[in-house]
Enzyme design. Structure first.
Site, PDB file in Angstrom:
ATOM      1  N   MET A   1       0.840  -1.177   0.000  1.00 22.64           N
ATOM      2  CA  MET A   1       0.000   0.000   0.000  1.00 22.64           C
ATOM      3  C   MET A   1       0.884   1.238   0.000  1.00 22.64           C
ATOM      4  O   MET A   1       1.273   1.714   1.039  1.00 22.64           O
ATOM      5  CB  MET A   1      -0.899   0.008   1.230  1.00 22.64           C
ATOM      6  CG  MET A   1      -1.824   1.202   1.258  1.00 22.64           C
ATOM      7  SD  MET A   1      -2.682   1.393   2.802  1.00 22.64           S
ATOM      8  CE  MET A   1      -1.534   2.422   3.686  1.00 22.64           C
ATOM      9  N   PRO A   2       1.233   1.733  -1.150  1.00 24.58           N
ATOM     10  CA  PRO A   2       2.021   2.965  -1.180  1.00 24.58           C
ATOM     11  C   PRO A   2       1.217   4.164  -0.675  1.00 24.58           C
ATOM     12  O   PRO A   2       0.004   4.223  -0.846  1.00 24.58           O
ATOM     13  CB  PRO A   2       2.332   3.140  -2.667  1.00 24.58           C
ATOM     14  CG  PRO A   2       2.132   1.811  -3.268  1.00 24.58           C
ATOM     15  CD  PRO A   2       1.067   1.151  -2.464  1.00 24.58           C
ATOM     16  N   PHE A   3       1.924   5.074  -0.052  1.00 32.82           N
ATOM     17  CA  PHE A   3       1.343   6.355   0.340  1.00 32.82           C
ATOM     18  C   PHE A   3       2.160   7.419  -0.374  1.00 32.82           C
ATOM     19  O   PHE A   3       3.387   7.440  -0.268  1.00 32.82           O
ATOM     20  CB  PHE A   3       1.396   6.555   1.853  1.00 32.82           C
ATOM     21  CG  PHE A   3       0.915   7.915   2.284  1.00 32.82           C
ATOM     22  CD1 PHE A   3      -0.387   8.310   2.036  1.00 32.82           C
ATOM     23  CD2 PHE A   3       1.770   8.794   2.910  1.00 32.82           C
ATOM     24  CE1 PHE A   3      -0.830   9.573   2.415  1.00 32.82           C
ATOM     25  CE2 PHE A   3       1.334  10.054   3.301  1.00 32.82           C
ATOM     26  CZ  PHE A   3       0.038  10.437   3.048  1.00 32.82           C
ATOM     27  N   THR A  72       5.983   6.439   0.008  1.00 35.15           N
ATOM     28  CA  THR A  72       6.302   5.546   1.117  1.00 35.15           C
ATOM     29  C   THR A  72       5.760   4.181   0.753  1.00 35.15           C
ATOM     30  O   THR A  72       4.569   4.030   0.474  1.00 35.15           O
ATOM     31  CB  THR A  72       5.677   6.052   2.431  1.00 35.15           C
ATOM     32  OG1 THR A  72       6.151   7.384   2.683  1.00 35.15           O
ATOM     33  CG2 THR A  72       6.064   5.156   3.593  1.00 35.15           C
TER      34      THR A  72
END
Length: 127
Positions: A1-3, A72
């Site tokens: 899950m990229p932020f 992230t």
């Protein structure tokens, strides 16, 4: 899950901001195998007094259309995947909304899977 956090100069129209998010997301899907609906992004706009960068750092000529991208992600990708992601983001943003390649700055922050939480009070690990 990229932020993903995206910082740009103020006064860019909504279609421009949407194209930035979509271009980055398409690159994540293509190179990091992120599901299409796994999208968590924020865009902040900054006036001249709160947006600073080296206009000529490392011999790269940047303009006020600089796009700062901080991703992230979990620390599960290899160097080839990271290079592919960087190249795909630059390509996508050059095509739409027309960002100069010199004006794309990407910072990748890698974290352990156990450092993610999804708001339910129980840590669930992202891929």
């Amino acid at each position: 899950m990229p932020f993903t956090r995206i910082a740009i100069r103020a006064d860019k129209p909504a279609p421009y901001r949407k194209a930035l998010a979509q271009g980055i997301q398409r690159a994540l899907v293509a190179t990091f195998n992120v599901p299409e609906d796994d999208i968590f992004m924020s865009i902040t706009e900054h006036d001249e007094g709160s947006f600073f960068y080296g206009k000529h750092y490392l011999g790269i000529e940047r303009s006020d259309d600089l796009v700062l991208i901080q991703l992230t992600v979990t620390n599960s990708r290899n160097e080839a995947q990271k290079k592919a992601l960087y190249a795909q983001i630059v390509e996508n943003l050059a095509n739409d909304p027309g960002v100069r390649r010199e004006d794309v700055f990407i910072n990748l922050v890698e974290v352990l899977k156990e450092n993610w939480s999804f708001g339910n009070g129980i840590a669930q690990y992202a891929t």
